[in-house]
Design an enzyme around this catalytic site. Structure first.
Site, PDB file in Angstrom:
ATOM      1  N   GLY A  65       0.831  -1.194   0.000  1.00  0.00           N
ATOM      2  CA  GLY A  65       0.000   0.000   0.000  1.00  0.00           C
ATOM      3  C   GLY A  65       0.861   1.238   0.000  1.00  0.00           C
ATOM      4  O   GLY A  65       2.076   1.160  -0.128  1.00  0.00           O
ATOM      5  N   ASP A 177      15.067  -6.897  11.180  1.00  0.00           N
ATOM      6  CA  ASP A 177      15.083  -6.293   9.845  1.00  0.00           C
ATOM      7  C   ASP A 177      15.770  -4.939   9.876  1.00  0.00           C
ATOM      8  O   ASP A 177      15.350  -4.017   9.206  1.00  0.00           O
ATOM      9  CB  ASP A 177      13.637  -6.167   9.359  1.00  0.00           C
ATOM     10  CG  ASP A 177      13.557  -6.089   7.836  1.00  0.00           C
ATOM     11  OD1 ASP A 177      14.521  -6.528   7.179  1.00  0.00           O
ATOM     12  OD2 ASP A 177      12.562  -5.571   7.321  1.00  0.00           O
ATOM     13  N   LYS A 179      18.050  -2.165   8.898  1.00  0.00           N
ATOM     14  CA  LYS A 179      18.749  -1.734   7.678  1.00  0.00           C
ATOM     15  C   LYS A 179      18.400  -0.270   7.469  1.00  0.00           C
ATOM     16  O   LYS A 179      17.401   0.218   8.019  1.00  0.00           O
ATOM     17  CB  LYS A 179      18.345  -2.587   6.473  1.00  0.00           C
ATOM     18  CG  LYS A 179      16.858  -2.666   6.258  1.00  0.00           C
ATOM     19  CD  LYS A 179      16.506  -3.618   5.137  1.00  0.00           C
ATOM     20  CE  LYS A 179      15.002  -3.811   5.073  1.00  0.00           C
ATOM     21  NZ  LYS A 179      14.560  -4.685   4.012  1.00  0.00           N
ATOM     22  N   ASN A 182      14.854   0.982   6.928  1.00  0.00           N
ATOM     23  CA  ASN A 182      13.866   0.887   7.998  1.00  0.00           C
ATOM     24  C   ASN A 182      14.136   1.858   9.142  1.00  0.00           C
ATOM     25  O   ASN A 182      13.551   1.746  10.210  1.00  0.00           O
ATOM     26  CB  ASN A 182      13.815  -0.547   8.552  1.00  0.00           C
ATOM     27  CG  ASN A 182      13.070  -1.466   7.610  1.00  0.00           C
ATOM     28  OD1 ASN A 182      12.372  -0.992   6.717  1.00  0.00           O
ATOM     29  ND2 ASN A 182      13.223  -2.759   7.787  1.00  0.00           N
ATOM     30  N   ASP A 195       8.680  -0.231  10.349  1.00  0.00           N
ATOM     31  CA  ASP A 195       8.525  -1.480   9.631  1.00  0.00           C
ATOM     32  C   ASP A 195       8.772  -2.691  10.519  1.00  0.00           C
ATOM     33  O   ASP A 195       9.785  -3.364  10.426  1.00  0.00           O
ATOM     34  CB  ASP A 195       9.488  -1.520   8.435  1.00  0.00           C
ATOM     35  CG  ASP A 195       8.807  -2.139   7.235  1.00  0.00           C
ATOM     36  OD1 ASP A 195       7.781  -2.803   7.428  1.00  0.00           O
ATOM     37  OD2 ASP A 195       9.293  -1.939   6.111  1.00  0.00           O
ATOM     38  N   THR A 218      17.220  -9.139   5.133  1.00  0.00           N
ATOM     39  CA  THR A 218      17.923  -8.667   3.950  1.00  0.00           C
ATOM     40  C   THR A 218      19.333  -9.259   3.949  1.00  0.00           C
ATOM     41  O   THR A 218      20.005  -9.178   4.962  1.00  0.00           O
ATOM     42  CB  THR A 218      18.001  -7.125   4.014  1.00  0.00           C
ATOM     43  OG1 THR A 218      16.686  -6.643   4.198  1.00  0.00           O
ATOM     44  CG2 THR A 218      18.589  -6.556   2.748  1.00  0.00           C
TER      45      THR A 218
HETATM   46  N1  LIG Z   1       6.205   7.333   9.521  1.00  0.00           N
HETATM   47  C1  LIG Z   1       6.614   7.771   8.329  1.00  0.00           C
HETATM   48  N2  LIG Z   1       6.935   9.071   8.132  1.00  0.00           N
HETATM   49  C2  LIG Z   1       7.344   9.502   6.923  1.00  0.00           C
HETATM   50  N3  LIG Z   1       7.451   8.718   5.847  1.00  0.00           N
HETATM   51  C3  LIG Z   1       7.155   7.422   5.966  1.00  0.00           C
HETATM   52  C4  LIG Z   1       6.712   6.867   7.198  1.00  0.00           C
HETATM   53  N4  LIG Z   1       6.499   5.534   7.017  1.00  0.00           N
HETATM   54  C5  LIG Z   1       6.798   5.271   5.738  1.00  0.00           C
HETATM   55  N5  LIG Z   1       7.192   6.400   5.089  1.00  0.00           N
HETATM   56  C6  LIG Z   1       7.560   6.527   3.672  1.00  0.00           C
HETATM   57  O1  LIG Z   1       6.766   5.661   2.911  1.00  0.00           O
HETATM   58  C7  LIG Z   1       7.571   4.712   2.192  1.00  0.00           C
HETATM   59  C8  LIG Z   1       6.874   3.360   2.165  1.00  0.00           C
HETATM   60  O2  LIG Z   1       6.851   2.829   3.468  1.00  0.00           O
HETATM   61  P1  LIG Z   1       6.349   1.375   3.805  1.00  0.00           P
HETATM   62  O3  LIG Z   1       6.698   1.107   5.236  1.00  0.00           O
HETATM   63  O4  LIG Z   1       4.928   1.192   3.401  1.00  0.00           O
HETATM   64  O5  LIG Z   1       7.077   0.464   2.817  1.00  0.00           O
HETATM   65  P2  LIG Z   1       8.524  -0.131   2.733  1.00  0.00           P
HETATM   66  O6  LIG Z   1       9.092  -0.265   4.096  1.00  0.00           O
HETATM   67  O7  LIG Z   1       9.323   0.676   1.764  1.00  0.00           O
HETATM   68  O8  LIG Z   1       8.255  -1.518   2.073  1.00  0.00           O
HETATM   69  P3  LIG Z   1       7.473  -2.803   2.560  1.00  0.00           P
HETATM   70  O9  LIG Z   1       6.021  -2.497   2.566  1.00  0.00           O
HETATM   71  O10 LIG Z   1       7.827  -3.780   1.530  1.00  0.00           O
HETATM   72  O11 LIG Z   1       7.994  -3.158   3.915  1.00  0.00           O
HETATM   73  C9  LIG Z   1       8.907   4.721   2.924  1.00  0.00           C
HETATM   74  O12 LIG Z   1       9.931   4.444   2.056  1.00  0.00           O
HETATM   75  C10 LIG Z   1       9.004   6.140   3.455  1.00  0.00           C
HETATM   76  O13 LIG Z   1       9.550   6.974   2.463  1.00  0.00           O
END
Ligand SMILES: Nc1ncnc2c1ncn2[C@@H]1O[C@H](COP(=O)(O)OP(=O)(O)OP(=O)(O)O)[C@@H](O)[C@H]1O
Length: 386
Positions: A65, A177, A179, A182, A195, A218
């Site tokens: 999402g 996880d 890295k 995250n 994450d 990873t």
């Molecule tokens: N709390 C937050 N504040 C600001 N930006 C955020 C926050 N959480 C996520 N993001 C932004 O949204 C993006 C997507 O985050 P999300 O955690 O959905 O996915 P991901 O960690 O990249 O992948 P996956 O869903 O595969 O774990 C991140 O790369 C970051 O740039």
């Protein structure tokens, strides 16, 4: 030390998703996820929903999402990050339990260096998590941009990460996880771990005993005992922390190779080498963390996190002051023209209209760069000593 862990949270692992799964093959996706009332209730009564928020910008996309910058309607101007997850996509990829774990963990720990859950709600087909907004974006972005960090910068970030991992471990949770993708940075330059999808709870003892055998993570950051398929415990987080600290200080993980098989082999048996510019204190903590014998690894003894805090690398920091955010980070991400200016995020997303739409997964610029990691040149290769 400021960490709150609810009694219910410790006992309730994996119990967050209830109801029927709909078969996981495109059938009925209407799963009801159990959410704590304190996150779902409106101040004046009733349940929160998407209409209670003003959707400002798309910040990024994950596998399940998108994440949007939002404000609560009728509230103050506080900005939040709203993570939207499609239940159908989660079911299809067998991720509902991971997400339930993530939400469960977020719900039960409040910590200055963990991304906290502020509100949560769901529709028939989506789960929404409203989180602390981290305006500085991913640490990965800054590490790539600045190539490597000064020891002072890595020291404070390392101390904040140590406290975050310590809080998770105190709650019997292995993060697994760790890295740079995250770790999110706020506009002051402080970090928070995010994450929690892969985190595992229910492990006892700081060492490998009683560990879980599920393989995830990873490759660059995986501890040798995970690659060897031996049981593993909290100590895997201290290995990953060592890998991350090395990468912050040197620009690449210690056992990096473009060939994954070779990288696995290096993690298992290559000697640990350091660029000549690293201080003795930095080398000492890295040797301690990147110790293949789990029982000898820094953080694996009875002292747990205190062993890391006592390392000479952190000798100039007072951890109570770190916890209180009394140290000013050396680097402050640019704030942009106004608060809602998402300067530190992928332009590809931030120019997209923020609507509560169905999301199709595609690769972000950051994700592409991650998969194209070989583009990094190791500027100090010629200067390696041991
Ligand atoms: N709390 C937050 N504040 C600001 N930006 C955020 C926050 N959480 C996520 N993001 C932004 O949204 C993006 C997507 O985050 P999300 O955690 O959905 O996915 P991901 O960690 O990249 O992948 P996956 O869903 O595969 O774990 C991140 O790369 C970051 O740039």
């Amino acid at each position: 030390m400021g960490t709150k862990m609810s009694k219910a949270g410790k006992a309730k692992k994996g119990a967050a998703a209830s109801g029927k799964s709909g078969g996981g093959s495109g059938g009925n996706d209407n799963i009801d996820i159990k959410l704590d009332d304190k996150y779902t209730s409106k101040a004046g009564g009733g349940k929160l929903g998407i209409d209670d928020f003003e959707l400002l910008k798309v910040l990024g996309k994950g596998s399940f999402g998108k994440v949007m910058l939002v404000k609560k309607k009728g509230g103050d101007d506080t900005l939040f990050a709203m993570k939207t997850l499609r239940k159908a996509a989660l079911i299809k990829r067998n991720q509902l339990l991971h997400t339930a774990t993530e939400r469960n963990i977020l719900q039960n720990i409040q910590h200055p260096f963990l991304v906290n859950l502020i509100y949560a709600f769901q529709s028939d087909d989506k789960l929404y998590m409203v989180l602390d907004y981290m305006g500085g974006g991913e640490l990965f972005f800054w590490l790539k941009k600045h190539r490597r960090f000064s020891e002072a910068r890595a020291q404070l970030m390392g101390a904040e990460i140590t406290l975050a991992l310590g809080a998770l471990h105190a709650g019997n949770i292995i993060y697994r996880d760790l890295k740079p993708e995250n770790i999110l940075v706020d506009l002051e330059g402080h970090i928070r771990l995010t994450d929690f999808g892969l985190s595992k709870d229910g492990i006892t003892g700081p060492g490998a005993e009683g560990g879980t055998k599920t393989f995830c993570g990873t490759p660059e950051y995986l501890a040798p005992e995970i690659l060897d398929n031996k049981g593993h415990g909290k100590s895997v987080d201290w290995w990953s922390f060592g890998t991350l600290l090395y990468e912050m200080l040197c620009g690449l993980p210690p056992f990096y190779d473009t060939n994954i098989q070779k990288m696995y082999h290096k993690i298992l048996c290559a000697p640990l080498r350091f660029p000549s510019y690293l201080s003795d204190d930095a080398k000492e903590i890295l040797r301690g963390l990147l110790q293949r014998k789990v029982e000898e690894r820094l953080g694996s003894g009875p002292g747990g996190t205190d062993e890391i805090k006592a390392a000479n690398f952190f000798k100039t920091l007072d951890f109570d002051r770190v916890m209180a955010k009394e140290y000013t980070p050396e680097f402050k991400p640019p704030a942009g023209r106004n608060d809602t200016d998402a300067t530190n995020f992928d332009l590809e997303f931030t120019t997209e209209k923020a609507i509560d739409s169905v999301v199709t997964t595609h690769m972000s610029e950051t994700a592409k760069q991650k998969s194209n990691f070989t583009d990094f040149t190791y500027q100090n290769e010629g200067a390696m000593g041991s």
